[in-house]
Design a protein around this motif. Structure first.
Motif, PDB file in Angstrom:
ATOM      1  N   GLY A 116       0.791  -1.224   0.000  1.00 57.46           N
ATOM      2  CA  GLY A 116       0.000   0.000   0.000  1.00 57.46           C
ATOM      3  C   GLY A 116       0.823   1.273   0.000  1.00 57.46           C
ATOM      4  N   HIS A 117       0.294   2.286   0.694  1.00 60.69           N
ATOM      5  CA  HIS A 117       0.974   3.584   0.697  1.00 60.69           C
ATOM      6  C   HIS A 117       2.290   3.529   1.481  1.00 60.69           C
ATOM      7  CE1 HIS A 117      -1.933   6.002  -1.463  1.00 60.69           C
ATOM      8  NE2 HIS A 117      -2.891   5.360  -0.816  1.00 60.69           N
ATOM      9  N   ALA A 118       2.440   2.544   2.366  1.00 58.95           N
ATOM     10  CA  ALA A 118       3.729   2.380   3.054  1.00 58.95           C
ATOM     11  C   ALA A 118       4.817   2.031   2.043  1.00 58.95           C
ATOM     12  CB  ALA A 118       3.622   1.293   4.116  1.00 58.95           C
ATOM     13  N   GLY A 119       4.484   1.181   1.069  1.00 62.46           N
ATOM     14  CA  GLY A 119       5.445   0.848   0.018  1.00 62.46           C
ATOM     15  C   GLY A 119       5.747   2.036  -0.862  1.00 62.46           C
ATOM     16  N   ALA A 122       8.111   4.226   0.964  1.00 62.79           N
ATOM     17  CA  ALA A 122       9.431   3.607   0.994  1.00 62.79           C
ATOM     18  C   ALA A 122      10.172   3.819  -0.318  1.00 62.79           C
ATOM     19  CB  ALA A 122       9.295   2.112   1.296  1.00 62.79           C
ATOM     20  N   LEU A 123       9.506   3.578  -1.455  1.00 60.56           N
ATOM     21  CA  LEU A 123      10.175   3.757  -2.748  1.00 60.56           C
ATOM     22  C   LEU A 123      10.493   5.221  -3.019  1.00 60.56           C
ATOM     23  CD1 LEU A 123       8.531   1.218  -5.212  1.00 60.56           C
ATOM     24  CD2 LEU A 123      10.870   1.260  -4.364  1.00 60.56           C
ATOM     25  N   ARG A 124       9.697   6.120  -2.481  1.00 62.02           N
ATOM     26  CA  ARG A 124       9.998   7.552  -2.622  1.00 62.02           C
ATOM     27  C   ARG A 124      11.311   7.886  -1.900  1.00 62.02           C
ATOM     28  NH1 ARG A 124       5.076  10.204  -0.725  1.00 62.02           N
ATOM     29  NH2 ARG A 124       4.234   9.177  -2.579  1.00 62.02           N
ATOM     30  N   ASN A 125      11.571   7.195  -0.802  1.00 59.50           N
ATOM     31  CA  ASN A 125      12.827   7.401  -0.083  1.00 59.50           C
ATOM     32  C   ASN A 125      13.997   6.706  -0.765  1.00 59.50           C
ATOM     33  OD1 ASN A 125      11.531   8.870   1.953  1.00 59.50           O
ATOM     34  ND2 ASN A 125      11.155   7.047   3.203  1.00 59.50           N
ATOM     35  N   ILE A 126      13.734   5.571  -1.386  1.00 55.91           N
ATOM     36  CA  ILE A 126      14.797   4.748  -1.955  1.00 55.91           C
ATOM     37  C   ILE A 126      15.257   5.268  -3.313  1.00 55.91           C
ATOM     38  CG2 ILE A 126      15.308   2.440  -2.867  1.00 55.91           C
ATOM     39  CD1 ILE A 126      13.234   1.388  -0.737  1.00 55.91           C
ATOM     40  N   GLU A 267       3.156  -2.696  11.640  1.00 59.91           N
ATOM     41  CA  GLU A 267       4.067  -3.497  10.837  1.00 59.91           C
ATOM     42  C   GLU A 267       4.706  -2.707   9.695  1.00 59.91           C
ATOM     43  OE1 GLU A 267       4.791  -7.058  11.438  1.00 59.91           O
ATOM     44  OE2 GLU A 267       4.125  -6.072  13.268  1.00 59.91           O
ATOM     45  N   GLU A 268       4.221  -1.504   9.429  1.00 61.12           N
ATOM     46  CA  GLU A 268       4.699  -0.758   8.267  1.00 61.12           C
ATOM     47  C   GLU A 268       6.170  -0.352   8.382  1.00 61.12           C
ATOM     48  OE1 GLU A 268       2.172   2.495   7.283  1.00 61.12           O
ATOM     49  OE2 GLU A 268       0.569   1.203   6.538  1.00 61.12           O
ATOM     50  N   ALA A 269       6.695  -0.283   9.604  1.00 62.01           N
ATOM     51  CA  ALA A 269       8.096   0.094   9.779  1.00 62.01           C
ATOM     52  C   ALA A 269       9.029  -0.896   9.096  1.00 62.01           C
ATOM     53  CB  ALA A 269       8.424   0.197  11.273  1.00 62.01           C
ATOM     54  N   LYS A 270       8.566  -2.117   8.890  1.00 57.73           N
ATOM     55  CA  LYS A 270       9.400  -3.149   8.275  1.00 57.73           C
ATOM     56  C   LYS A 270       9.429  -3.038   6.748  1.00 57.73           C
ATOM     57  CE  LYS A 270       8.056  -6.319  11.976  1.00 57.73           C
ATOM     58  NZ  LYS A 270       7.350  -7.579  12.294  1.00 57.73           N
ATOM     59  N   VAL A 271       8.491  -2.284   6.174  1.00 60.86           N
ATOM     60  CA  VAL A 271       8.320  -2.277   4.725  1.00 60.86           C
ATOM     61  C   VAL A 271       9.542  -1.717   4.013  1.00 60.86           C
ATOM     62  CG1 VAL A 271       7.013  -1.198   2.849  1.00 60.86           C
ATOM     63  CG2 VAL A 271       5.812  -2.256   4.769  1.00 60.86           C
ATOM     64  N   GLU A 272      10.062  -0.570   4.491  1.00 61.26           N
ATOM     65  CA  GLU A 272      11.190   0.031   3.780  1.00 61.26           C
ATOM     66  C   GLU A 272      12.407  -0.885   3.805  1.00 61.26           C
ATOM     67  OE1 GLU A 272      13.946   4.059   3.544  1.00 61.26           O
ATOM     68  OE2 GLU A 272      11.913   4.168   4.392  1.00 61.26           O
ATOM     69  N   GLY A 273      12.638  -1.580   4.906  1.00 63.75           N
ATOM     70  CA  GLY A 273      13.772  -2.495   4.963  1.00 63.75           C
ATOM     71  C   GLY A 273      13.658  -3.603   3.930  1.00 63.75           C
ATOM     72  N   ILE A 274      12.459  -4.135   3.758  1.00 56.63           N
ATOM     73  CA  ILE A 274      12.243  -5.197   2.771  1.00 56.63           C
ATOM     74  C   ILE A 274      12.480  -4.675   1.359  1.00 56.63           C
ATOM     75  CG2 ILE A 274      10.492  -6.691   1.723  1.00 56.63           C
ATOM     76  CD1 ILE A 274       9.227  -6.926   4.532  1.00 56.63           C
ATOM     77  N   LEU A 275      11.826  -3.562   1.015  1.00 53.35           N
ATOM     78  CA  LEU A 275      11.928  -3.052  -0.353  1.00 53.35           C
ATOM     79  C   LEU A 275      13.316  -2.505  -0.648  1.00 53.35           C
ATOM     80  CD1 LEU A 275       8.450  -1.345  -0.920  1.00 53.35           C
ATOM     81  CD2 LEU A 275       9.156  -3.708  -1.303  1.00 53.35           C
ATOM     82  N   TYR A 309      10.409  -2.801 -11.360  1.00 55.14           N
ATOM     83  CA  TYR A 309      10.275  -4.208 -10.978  1.00 55.14           C
ATOM     84  C   TYR A 309       9.776  -4.338  -9.542  1.00 55.14           C
ATOM     85  CZ  TYR A 309      11.632  -9.113 -10.213  1.00 55.14           C
ATOM     86  OH  TYR A 309      11.632 -10.459  -9.911  1.00 55.14           O
ATOM     87  N   VAL A 310      10.395  -3.612  -8.625  1.00 58.19           N
ATOM     88  CA  VAL A 310      10.024  -3.715  -7.212  1.00 58.19           C
ATOM     89  C   VAL A 310       8.609  -3.184  -6.985  1.00 58.19           C
ATOM     90  CG1 VAL A 310      10.579  -2.968  -4.868  1.00 58.19           C
ATOM     91  CG2 VAL A 310      12.416  -3.624  -6.440  1.00 58.19           C
ATOM     92  N   SER A 311       8.271  -2.082  -7.616  1.00 56.96           N
ATOM     93  CA  SER A 311       6.943  -1.502  -7.401  1.00 56.96           C
ATOM     94  C   SER A 311       5.837  -2.400  -7.940  1.00 56.96           C
ATOM     95  CB  SER A 311       6.845  -0.121  -8.058  1.00 56.96           C
ATOM     96  OG  SER A 311       6.880  -0.213  -9.472  1.00 56.96           O
TER      97      SER A 311
END
Length: 334
Positions: A116-119, A122-126, A267-275, A309-311
């Motif tokens: 969702g928006h957590a992802g 995360a991609l906006r930061n990455i 659980e959203e805090a884990k999303v950026e680490g995964i992506l 690919y990731v998105s």
């Protein structure tokens, strides 16, 4: 065989008012194609989106709640279908082009990330160039689907997809309808899901919302839809002053009690680490990308292709990928 498309285009001269976009008056596709004998150009767009891989993956992408326990929570796909039905209803009532409403609605969230928006955050930061799901939705249909060739959709469908969050100066009224129906759908179904999850009780809903829209999900949706139609019949498509007041309160309530709820979003805090882990791996090892994304990398750059690919991953596939890359496999000594 009769040319059903031409017959439909003749009917649209009556069914679609001068405020809507008639298929025969479309600004067309970037790459010319011969017209279909059965379907108008907007019907073809809706079919192309429905049959594409990105659309199928929406069924495994989070709407609001990450990995919920239960079969009845919305996913990005069920959200899309709800928006599509609402958009066709409003479009028909206002004598706009239902097929264009449908095509825009079906494609509007194709660029959403896993989680969702957590992802998306995360991609906006990455990705240093930035990431917005509405821009990615357009990129999906223009440059990713069909092994990087894109779906070659009509201009009006493409611009409606791009405009579904913030709008564009030259957007069609069909695009405005989809944007409003997107909000109507997610506010109401996210409230319904929050009650199902036990985050909210019916009595928590602000009295003004209950007073003007009713207590049930269906009545609230109907109240907003009827107001949009009523306003659209007499002027610009939007909400009355009374319902705009409810709309603003509804947004504030949902952000405070659901979208930023620490229990729901813990659980959203884990999303950026995964992506980030997946993204950095494929940037370091581009030869491990699927072939179609290696072609995109040659055309648009490696980091852009890895972001694509990731998105595009579903929630489950992103978790699987992370596990394959970073979690040791079990083994035994014989």
């Amino acid at each position: 065989m009769p040319d059903f498309r031409e017959e439909r285009e003749r009917l649209e001269a009556t069914l679609v008012s001068d405020r809507g976009v008639r298929a025969a008056e479309s600004r067309g596709r970037e790459k010319w194609e011969e017209e279909d004998g059965l379907r108008t150009c907007f019907q073809r767009d809706a079919d192309r989106i429905t049959h594409c891989k990105s659309f199928r993956r929406l069924k495994h992408k989070t709407q609001v709640f990450l990995q919920p326990e239960g079969d009845h929570y919305r996913t990005r796909l069920t959200h899309t279908l709800e928006v599509t039905r609402l958009s066709r209803t409003v479009g028909r009532a206002l004598r706009l082009n239902e097929d264009l409403c449908e095509a825009i609605a079906l494609g509007h969230d194709l660029g959403h990330t896993p989680f969702g928006h957590a992802g998306e955050r995360a991609l906006r930061n990455i990705y240093k160039e930035g990431f917005h799901h509405y821009e990615q939705s357009l990129r999906v249909v223009d440059a990713i689907e069909k092994d990087g060739q894109g779906l070659n959709l009509c201009y009006e469908t493409r611009m409606g997809i791009l405009a579904h969050t913030h709008g564009l100066p030259d957007e069609s009224r069909e695009a405005v309808v989809v944007r409003l129906c997107d909000h109507i759908a997610y506010l109401n179904h996210d409230l319904d899901d929050a009650e199902r999850a036990g985050l909210l009780k019916p009595e928590d809903v602000p009295p003004l919302i209950v007073e003007r829209c009713g207590e049930r999900n269906s009545r609230r949706i109907n109240a907003f839809v009827e107001d949009v139609v009523e306003q659209g019949m007499h002027g610009e498509i939007g909400l009355s002053r009374e319902m705009k007041e409810v709309w603003d309160l509804f947004h504030e309530f949902m952000y405070e009690r659901v979208y930023y709820n620490p229990v729901a979003k813990g659980e959203e805090a884990k999303v950026e680490g995964i992506l980030r882990g997946i993204w950095e791996h494929y940037v370091a090892y581009p030869d491990r990308l699927p072939p179609e994304y290696r072609l995109i990398a040659e055309r648009d750059g490696l980091e852009r292709a890895v972001t694509d690919y990731v998105s595009g991953m579903s929630d489950d596939y992103a978790i699987y990928q992370y596990g394959e890359l970073f979690i040791p496999a079990a083994w035994s000594v014989r």
